[in-house]
Write a protein that holds these residues in place. Structure first.
Motif, mmCIF file in Angstrom:
data_model
loop_
_atom_site.group_PDB
_atom_site.id
_atom_site.type_symbol
_atom_site.label_atom_id
_atom_site.label_comp_id
_atom_site.label_asym_id
_atom_site.label_seq_id
_atom_site.Cartn_x
_atom_site.Cartn_y
_atom_site.Cartn_z
ATOM 1 N N LYS A 131 0.835 -1.309 -0.147
ATOM 2 C CA LYS A 131 0.179 0.040 0.065
ATOM 3 C C LYS A 131 0.856 1.168 0.025
ATOM 4 O O LYS A 131 0.470 2.313 -0.596
ATOM 5 N N ILE A 132 1.800 1.223 0.784
ATOM 6 C CA ILE A 132 2.830 2.293 1.031
ATOM 7 C C ILE A 132 3.578 2.764 -0.272
ATOM 8 O O ILE A 132 3.830 3.671 -0.762
ATOM 9 N N LEU A 133 3.810 1.571 -0.964
ATOM 10 C CA LEU A 133 4.318 1.768 -2.554
ATOM 11 C C LEU A 133 3.274 2.102 -3.591
ATOM 12 O O LEU A 133 3.632 1.732 -4.732
ATOM 13 N N GLY A 134 2.137 2.478 -3.154
ATOM 14 C CA GLY A 134 1.075 2.965 -4.055
ATOM 15 C C GLY A 134 0.550 1.742 -4.938
ATOM 16 O O GLY A 134 -0.006 2.077 -5.950
ATOM 17 N N THR A 135 0.585 0.528 -4.267
ATOM 18 C CA THR A 135 -0.027 -0.395 -5.090
ATOM 19 C C THR A 135 -1.382 -1.038 -4.435
ATOM 20 O O THR A 135 -0.894 -1.422 -3.160
ATOM 21 N N ASN A 136 -2.254 -1.132 -4.821
ATOM 22 C CA ASN A 136 -3.443 -1.666 -4.139
ATOM 23 C C ASN A 136 -3.506 -3.210 -4.008
ATOM 24 O O ASN A 136 -3.300 -4.106 -5.100
ATOM 25 N N PRO A 137 -3.458 -3.668 -2.775
ATOM 26 C CA PRO A 137 -3.390 -5.292 -2.991
ATOM 27 C C PRO A 137 -4.274 -6.054 -3.536
ATOM 28 O O PRO A 137 -4.050 -7.209 -3.861
ATOM 29 N N VAL B 52 1.331 7.895 7.727
ATOM 30 C CA VAL B 52 1.694 7.453 6.416
ATOM 31 C C VAL B 52 0.343 6.978 5.713
ATOM 32 O O VAL B 52 0.320 6.904 4.537
ATOM 33 N N THR B 77 -4.940 2.798 -0.989
ATOM 34 C CA THR B 77 -3.647 3.115 -0.814
ATOM 35 C C THR B 77 -3.656 4.504 -0.099
ATOM 36 O O THR B 77 -4.227 5.265 -0.547
ATOM 37 N N PRO B 78 -2.467 4.495 0.361
ATOM 38 C CA PRO B 78 -2.250 5.723 1.264
ATOM 39 C C PRO B 78 -2.163 7.093 0.564
ATOM 40 O O PRO B 78 -1.341 6.986 -0.715
ATOM 41 N N ALA B 81 1.398 8.598 -0.034
ATOM 42 C CA ALA B 81 2.357 7.356 -0.602
ATOM 43 C C ALA B 81 3.594 8.064 -1.537
ATOM 44 O O ALA B 81 4.597 7.612 -1.292
ATOM 45 N N TYR B 86 8.089 4.853 4.272
ATOM 46 C CA TYR B 86 8.083 3.909 5.633
ATOM 47 C C TYR B 86 8.869 2.597 5.712
ATOM 48 O O TYR B 86 9.199 1.925 4.569
ATOM 49 N N GLY B 106 9.024 0.418 -5.919
ATOM 50 C CA GLY B 106 8.566 1.571 -5.744
ATOM 51 C C GLY B 106 8.699 2.737 -6.969
ATOM 52 O O GLY B 106 7.730 3.033 -7.261
ATOM 53 N N LEU B 110 4.947 3.152 -8.013
ATOM 54 C CA LEU B 110 4.617 4.297 -7.475
ATOM 55 C C LEU B 110 4.923 5.414 -8.080
ATOM 56 O O LEU B 110 4.135 6.468 -8.518
ATOM 57 N N VAL B 159 12.318 5.760 -3.873
ATOM 58 C CA VAL B 159 11.045 6.577 -4.327
ATOM 59 C C VAL B 159 11.117 8.032 -4.177
ATOM 60 O O VAL B 159 10.119 8.787 -4.689
#
Lengths: 257, 249
Positions: A131-137, B52, B77-78, B81, B86, B106, B110, B159
């Motif tokens: 999620k933090i790397l922008g990818t939806n699980p 985050v 997703t946050p 991001a 993190y 990333g 991302l 990233v």
């Protein structure tokens, strides 16, 4: 009073889980149709789920076809209807045994591994890292597995049908002394496209169910090794039960008239 | 007037009836390193997960460069991001991917770079952090725990974030590896001019990494200031927390 409290608590927990399952199901289906698609991951899952399940499904249907030929021969001799053995084997395998046995075996092999894999990813924060790397699980983990299950199960069932019928043929010809061409003629002549198609449609539904149960229990697993173990067990048990329930419902839908 | 890189106002988070974070306020400027200390269960990890976007606060606002962050993400997703990286306590590297694939993940997904560019960024990041090329094609399970942490830092830095959050970076490492990691964090933050927020209960690490320190106790921010002021604090909880460190040095 305590009893009522416990019943109420149980009902609430069941409804909560059911609600979460419905939301998860809707989200997962939506993400199967929504880009981005991770084609390489889908292909990898097709290999893991489909190709590596072939031996299990093949062996199960082979021996089931063999046993079915023997049992039906023993039963049908009582009514002097031995000639129906080939037809009964073909119909039973294509309509029921092929999809149900393949579904149950793949649930045991794949449903459990999906739940364990996603569960350990959840426990080790890999899903949060995604999620933090922008990818939806749901795009990266859930949809590829569910799509692969829906694609693979019918293919496995089709191959299982052929192997199962072949198992019946082996016993019929080499053990029960049927004429090979008569046996094959009896197999083909009473088999209708709908018999095979209904089995394949069932297989797709079973694929969806076992993939969904594996993903749901793995994705929502509790912390710790115990949580992963429980998720795996729940995925297999709920997958198997749902397959048996939906088997009846789909059969009712196709053949009740 | 220049805005702080990140500013937290009146942040509150509860689970069921239990208040985990209560009225948290702080700000961190660009290139500054804030270390959050506190005993286990004081709410440190929950605080960073709120920052985050992995957890949704019940109340309060988070501002990034003066812009309020929307804590409701539409796709799971946050929302921050792109700006906040993190580093997880247990590294959380993807088991199924190699070191280079982990680090290029990333930039690829991302930052939407193509595979070649993402791999190039990953290579640069690994060279900067002295990750030997022999480790690049290995899977995380083949690495030592300190190397896994370094790879996790490389993944977070790849990233190009504005803010990087380290969750207990020295947990599970021996003193040497822990010191090496402290230097690595400090250098990475200063060289890239990134804002860092580090959670730790290792006071040696805290004093080495920090430009400023904040202490959480039972969900409340009870003290904040410069590292040099920490030992002079008269706050009872602060003194209790740093006492084992003072007696050992």
């Amino acid at each position: 009073m305590v009893l009522i409290k416990h019943i109420g608590q149980y009902v609430l927990e069941t409804l909560t889980t059911l609600g979460r399952l419905v939301i998860f199901f809707a989200k997962a289906i939506a993400h199967c149709f929504k880009p981005p698609y991770f084609y390489q991951l889908i292909l990898k899952q097709v290999m893991d789920i489909g190709y590596y399940s072939l031996p299990v499904v093949g062996l199960t249907t082979l021996f089931s076809g063999m046993v079915l030929a023997l049992q039906s021969y023993n039963g049908f001799t009582r009514f002097s209807s031995e000639s129906a053995v080939a037809t009964v084997v073909a119909l039973s395998i294509t309509r029921e045994l092929g999809p149900v046995l393949a579904g149950l075996m793949v649930t045991g092999r794949v449903g459990s591994s999906i739940a364990a894999e996603l569960g350990s990813m959840k426990v080790s924060d890999q899903i949060d890292a995604l999620k933090i790397l922008g990818t939806n699980p749901f795009d990266y983990l859930i949809a590829p597995r569910i799509i692969a299950c829906i694609i693979c199960l019918p293919i496995l069932v089709l191959i299982g049908d052929i192997i199962g019928i072949f198992g019946g043929f082996l016993v019929g010809v080499y053990k029960l002394n049927f004429n090979p061409s008569t046996y094959l003629y009896q197999t083909v002549s009473y088999l209708e496209p709908m018999d095979i198609a209904s089995g394949l449609i069932k297989a797709s539904i079973f694929g969806l169910l076992l993939g969904m149960m594996g993903c749901f229990h793995g994705y929502n697993c509790n912390r710790g090794a115990k949580g992963v173990g429980l998720a795996t067990t729940n995925a297999v048990v709920s997958g198997c039960i749902l397959i048996l329930i939906f088997n009846y419902l789909v059969t009712e839908l196709f053949f009740s008239s | 007037m220049k805005h702080p890189r990140i500013e937290v106002k009146e942040l509150k988070k509860s689970f069921n009836e239990t208040v985990i974070l209560d009225q948290i306020n702080f700000k961190v400027h660009q290139g500054e390193s804030l270390v959050v200390i506190g005993a286990s269960g004081s709410g440190k990890s929950v605080l960073t997960k709120c920052l985050v976007g992995l957890l949704k606060p019940d109340n309060g606002d988070i501002f990034l460069d003066g812009h309020q962050l929307d804590t409701n993400s539409s796709d799971g997703t946050p929302v921050a991001a792109n700006s906040i990286s993190y580093v997880f306590q247990n590294s959380a590297l993807f088991d199924s991917l190699t070191v280079i694939e982990n680090i290029s993940f990333g930039p690829r997904f991302l930052n939407k770079q193509n595979e070649k560019d993402a791999n190039e960024i990953a290579r640069e990041s690994m060279i900067k952090l002295d990750i030997h090329p022999k480790f690049w094609p290995m899977h995380p399970k083949e690495l030592s725990s300190s190397l896994r942490k370094i790879v996790a830092i490389a993944r977070a830095l790849a990233v190009k974030p504005k803010i990087i959050i380290f969750d207990e970076p020295s947990t599970g490492l021996d003193i040497r590896a822990s010191h090496k990691l402290d230097y690595l964090i400090r250098d990475s933050v200063k060289n890239e001019n990134i804002t860092a927020i580090t959670i730790t209960h290792d006071m040696n690490s805290a004093l080495h990494i920090a430009d400023s320190i904040a202490m959480l106790h039972e969900g409340k921010l009870i003290w904040s200031g410069e590292p040099s002021e920490l030992k002079k604090s008269n706050h009872a909880e602060v003194r209790r927390f740093i006492k084992p460190f003072l007696t050992s040095t």
